[in-house]
Design a protein around this motif. Structure first.
Motif, PDB file in Angstrom:
ATOM      1  N   LEU A 161     -13.244   3.769 -59.825  1.00 40.34           N
ATOM      2  CA  LEU A 161     -12.168   4.214 -60.701  1.00 40.34           C
ATOM      3  C   LEU A 161     -12.344   5.638 -61.239  1.00 40.34           C
ATOM      4  O   LEU A 161     -11.350   6.365 -61.367  1.00 40.34           O
ATOM      5  CB  LEU A 161     -11.989   3.225 -61.854  1.00 40.34           C
ATOM      6  CG  LEU A 161     -11.435   1.850 -61.472  1.00 40.34           C
ATOM      7  CD1 LEU A 161     -11.371   0.938 -62.697  1.00 40.34           C
ATOM      8  CD2 LEU A 161     -10.063   1.950 -60.827  1.00 40.34           C
TER       9      LEU A 161
ATOM     10  N   LEU B 278     -10.712   8.003 -58.877  1.00 43.09           N
ATOM     11  CA  LEU B 278      -9.463   7.489 -58.324  1.00 43.09           C
ATOM     12  C   LEU B 278      -8.516   8.622 -57.931  1.00 43.09           C
ATOM     13  O   LEU B 278      -7.830   8.541 -56.905  1.00 43.09           O
ATOM     14  CB  LEU B 278      -8.793   6.573 -59.351  1.00 43.09           C
ATOM     15  CG  LEU B 278      -7.723   5.604 -58.840  1.00 43.09           C
ATOM     16  CD1 LEU B 278      -8.284   4.670 -57.781  1.00 43.09           C
ATOM     17  CD2 LEU B 278      -7.147   4.784 -59.996  1.00 43.09           C
TER      18      LEU B 278
ATOM     19  N   LEU C 149      -5.829   4.449 -66.826  1.00 44.45           N
ATOM     20  CA  LEU C 149      -7.195   3.961 -66.752  1.00 44.45           C
ATOM     21  C   LEU C 149      -7.604   3.450 -68.129  1.00 44.45           C
ATOM     22  O   LEU C 149      -7.433   4.147 -69.130  1.00 44.45           O
ATOM     23  CB  LEU C 149      -8.147   5.064 -66.303  1.00 44.45           C
ATOM     24  CG  LEU C 149      -8.048   5.490 -64.836  1.00 44.45           C
ATOM     25  CD1 LEU C 149      -8.860   6.758 -64.599  1.00 44.45           C
ATOM     26  CD2 LEU C 149      -8.517   4.374 -63.902  1.00 44.45           C
TER      27      LEU C 149
ATOM     28  N   ASP D  84     -10.529   2.165 -70.671  1.00 43.53           N
ATOM     29  CA  ASP D  84     -11.952   2.069 -70.986  1.00 43.53           C
ATOM     30  C   ASP D  84     -12.183   1.533 -72.395  1.00 43.53           C
ATOM     31  O   ASP D  84     -13.324   1.468 -72.870  1.00 43.53           O
ATOM     32  CB  ASP D  84     -12.654   3.418 -70.816  1.00 43.53           C
ATOM     33  CG  ASP D  84     -12.156   4.485 -71.791  1.00 43.53           C
ATOM     34  OD1 ASP D  84     -11.254   4.195 -72.604  1.00 43.53           O
ATOM     35  OD2 ASP D  84     -12.664   5.626 -71.736  1.00 43.53           O
TER      36      ASP D  84
ATOM     37  N   PRO E 111     -14.178   3.686 -66.631  1.00 46.71           N
ATOM     38  CA  PRO E 111     -12.975   2.843 -66.697  1.00 46.71           C
ATOM     39  C   PRO E 111     -13.255   1.422 -66.216  1.00 46.71           C
ATOM     40  O   PRO E 111     -14.047   1.201 -65.290  1.00 46.71           O
ATOM     41  CB  PRO E 111     -11.991   3.556 -65.764  1.00 46.71           C
ATOM     42  CG  PRO E 111     -12.506   4.955 -65.642  1.00 46.71           C
ATOM     43  CD  PRO E 111     -14.002   4.852 -65.750  1.00 46.71           C
TER      44      PRO E 111
ATOM     45  N   TRP F   3      -7.537   0.075 -63.689  1.00 52.10           N
ATOM     46  CA  TRP F   3      -6.340   0.915 -63.655  1.00 52.10           C
ATOM     47  C   TRP F   3      -5.147  -0.015 -63.666  1.00 52.10           C
ATOM     48  O   TRP F   3      -5.178  -1.065 -63.014  1.00 52.10           O
ATOM     49  CB  TRP F   3      -6.321   1.753 -62.376  1.00 52.10           C
ATOM     50  CG  TRP F   3      -4.996   2.424 -62.105  1.00 52.10           C
ATOM     51  CD1 TRP F   3      -4.628   3.683 -62.471  1.00 52.10           C
ATOM     52  CD2 TRP F   3      -3.864   1.873 -61.423  1.00 52.10           C
ATOM     53  NE1 TRP F   3      -3.338   3.950 -62.078  1.00 52.10           N
ATOM     54  CE2 TRP F   3      -2.843   2.842 -61.428  1.00 52.10           C
ATOM     55  CE3 TRP F   3      -3.605   0.633 -60.827  1.00 52.10           C
ATOM     56  CZ2 TRP F   3      -1.589   2.634 -60.845  1.00 52.10           C
ATOM     57  CZ3 TRP F   3      -2.358   0.408 -60.258  1.00 52.10           C
ATOM     58  CH2 TRP F   3      -1.377   1.399 -60.263  1.00 52.10           C
TER      59      TRP F   3
END
Length: 262
Positions: A8, A11, A23, A25, A35, A38
């Motif tokens: 990720l 990405l 994303l 987190d 992250p 997504w």
């Protein structure tokens, strides 16, 4: 939790053609060091699941629908807790289920307190492969006017579909189980025996597709004991409040199972 390298963070340069997305987190404590998932900014539509599954597979990403619920809340406010989540492979499905059964079944089900053991693999195979059925179910759920209208499609770094809740540190079953990886061990077992795939996650809800459901009442009844131990609220807080009724109405020939923890 032991994981493969997380794709990720890179990405944007991965070559994946994704719709606009976010994303996540955010955790219950502080932002995670990378992250966790997504997910798309807009609602999923039929066909999206299969296209993102095929695109993400080579990058170690698996799809799941994000059910934002009646409050329209996404995973950034779900109190994710990856720091306290272990690895599903470190747990045994039968040990997890039998512990709950031994603690609660006699009082809650008015039945003998002897754990019946894991249900056998159903004798009849389903008409679709697990991946084909999951895609078809996702299309149905995201079609106009369906129950999960507005659901977003997400990609999660996970080895297998059963690990998706643990990969993001999902806290949906928190009042029942503090470490969701233990329940993911059960999902792994259900993958192997019943061809399940994790379809959707909400704040405290989980739905799976089932490519090989029980086709006899005997098979369904054996499985009902596992569902009670996995999610007691499915039976305790339902009109299907006996194993027999739950087996007949919620499991027999059913290609989707849903769970909700109070």
């Amino acid at each position: 939790m032991a994981t493969l390298p997380n794709p990720l963070p890179s990405l944007a340069t991965s070559g994946l053609r994704l719709p606009p997305g976010t994303l996540v987190d955010a955790t219950i404590d502080e932002p995670w060091h990378e992250p966790l998932l997504w997910y798309a900014n807009g609602p999923a539509a039929p066909g999206t699941w299969a296209s993102l599954r095929d695109a993400g597979r080579s990058h170690g990403l698996l799809p799941v629908l994000i059910d934002r619920g009646s409050r329209d809340q996404g995973p950034e406010v779900w109190d994710l807790n990856p720091a306290d989540t272990s690895y599903p492979g470190d747990h045994d499905a039968e040990d997890v289920l039998s512990e709950v059964w031994d603690a609660y079944a006699e009082d809650e089900l008015d039945t003998g307190n002897t754990w019946p053991g894991l249900a056998p693999v159903p004798l009849a195979e389903g008409p679709d492969s697990p991946e084909e059925l999951a895609a078809a179910m996702a299309d149905m759920l995201t079609d106009d006017g369906m129950a999960m209208e507005g659901a977003r499609l997400a990609l999660v770094p996970a080895r297998r579909s059963a690990d998706i809740p643990a990969a993001i540190g999902w806290g949906g079953p928190l009042n029942h189980e503090n470490d969701v990886a233990r329940l993911c061990a059960v999902l792994r077992s259900w993958e192997d025996r019943f061809g399940i795939r994790v379809l959707s996650l909400g704040f405290d809800t989980l739905a799976v597709s089932v490519a090989r459901p029980p086709t006899t009442q005997e098979e369904a009844l054996a499985l009902a004991a596992e569902h009670f131990a996995f999610c007691p609220d499915n039976i305790q807080q339902s009109t299907l409040n006996t194993l027999e009724a739950y087996a007949e109405k919620a499991l027999l020939n059913q290609e989707a199972w849903s769970f909700w923890w109070d």
